[in-house]
Design a protein around this motif. Structure first.
Motif, PDB file in Angstrom:
ATOM      1  N   HIS A 195      -2.920  -1.300  -4.640  1.00  0.00           N
ATOM      2  CA  HIS A 195      -2.577  -2.328  -4.031  1.00  0.00           C
ATOM      3  C   HIS A 195      -3.683  -3.620  -3.836  1.00  0.00           C
ATOM      4  O   HIS A 195      -3.524  -4.767  -3.396  1.00  0.00           O
ATOM      5  CB  HIS A 195      -2.049  -2.159  -2.090  1.00  0.00           C
ATOM      6  N   CYS A 242      -2.748   5.969   0.284  1.00  0.00           N
ATOM      7  CA  CYS A 242      -4.058   4.919   0.438  1.00  0.00           C
ATOM      8  C   CYS A 242      -5.045   5.496   0.870  1.00  0.00           C
ATOM      9  O   CYS A 242      -6.216   5.119   0.159  1.00  0.00           O
ATOM     10  CB  CYS A 242      -3.705   3.634   0.978  1.00  0.00           C
ATOM     11  N   PRO A 286       0.759  -1.072  -0.030  1.00  0.00           N
ATOM     12  CA  PRO A 286       0.058  -0.056  -0.193  1.00  0.00           C
ATOM     13  C   PRO A 286       1.064   1.220  -0.001  1.00  0.00           C
ATOM     14  O   PRO A 286       1.921   1.473   0.824  1.00  0.00           O
ATOM     15  CB  PRO A 286      -0.628  -0.186   1.316  1.00  0.00           C
ATOM     16  N   THR A 289      -2.503   0.113   8.259  1.00  0.00           N
ATOM     17  CA  THR A 289      -2.619  -0.532   6.883  1.00  0.00           C
ATOM     18  C   THR A 289      -1.377  -1.338   6.833  1.00  0.00           C
ATOM     19  O   THR A 289      -1.748  -2.447   6.285  1.00  0.00           O
ATOM     20  CB  THR A 289      -2.770   0.702   5.905  1.00  0.00           C
TER      21      THR A 289
END
Length: 252
Positions: free
Chosen positions: A63, A15, A11, A32
């Protein structure tokens, strides 16, 4: 459903700027990354060798690699994502996939890989806000020569088909209650998921184990009679961006 390899993408710091219909707040980036690492560790623990692709800061949803390609033993179909902002992601997945499969690029229509469920030689494809009839027809044109059939499934709620429908084995689906009676699933065993638990419909079968989201004990109880090990992962930060377990990897 036996996988030996998978592609994942780290990620990006951007994001939280991705597309979402959720109202759960912005994802925390450090958390995350921790959840992404736990996901990768889970796949490795099940015998899957991972190739981790670099983050793409210009594409905050990149991602979710499953949306840009569909893999079978014969080919890697490069999709044409329904959100125009995501179409630039496809060029970044082509080279990694070309090392493993023949590439079949879509040319017309709209289709997200998150709408594509493969069961045996049958593709079920969600007709959603991200995938249209033209995209499904283009997909069918590309896969039919390989002996695959395609069945469109209208989905009125949820971002993707696999947000609410996933295969637990060759003849059993975990299905949002609203879709249990769909004629497309006739002949298959459908385990219904109540509306309050629909997010856990995005459960992933990998090498004899079910990977499922944390916090949905009722769904975990539904899965227990299958006799498969449950691997429960916290996906809270991905859920804030309409993401789930299936879309974080391309497995083959």
């Amino acid at each position: 459903m036996q996988f030996s390899q998978a592609l994942v993408r780290r990620p990006a710091p951007s994001c939280a700027a991705g597309l979402t219909s959720a109202t759960l707040g912005a994802p925390d980036y450090p958390r995350t990354l921790l959840q992404f690492q736990a996901y990768c560790d889970a796949l490795r623990s099940l015998g899957v060798e991972l190739t981790e692709l670099p983050a793409l800061d210009a594409f905050p949803d990149a991602h979710y690699v499953e949306d840009v390609a569909v893999l079978t033993p014969e080919f890697a179909l490069i999709t044409r994502p329904g959100a125009p902002a995501r179409r630039g992601e496809t060029v970044h997945i082509e080279a990694p996939l070309a090392k493993h499969r023949e590439l079949l690029p879509m040319q017309i229509g709209r289709l997200d890989g998150g709408d594509v469920l493969l069961l045996g030689r049958r593709f079920f494809i969600g007709l959603t806000a991200r995938t249209d009839a033209q995209g499904i027809a283009e997909f069918e044109r590309l896969v039919k020569p390989f002996g695959y059939s395609v069945q469109a499934v209208p989905v009125s709620d949820g971002l993707h088909l696999k947000s609410v429908v996933n295969a637990l084995n060759e003849d059993t689906l975990l299905v949002a209650q609203a879709l249990v009676e769909r004629p497309e699933f006739e002949g298959l065993r459908c385990i219904p998921v109540a509306p309050a638990d629909e997010y856990a419909g995005n459960t992933l079968h990998v090498n004899g184990t079910l990977i499922t989201p944390a916090g949905f004990e009722r769904v975990h109880e539904l899965l227990a009679p299958l006799g498969l090990p449950l691997l429960v992962l916290d996906t809270s930060e991905f859920r804030k961006m309409d993401g789930g377990l299936t879309c974080l990897s391309l497995r083959f």
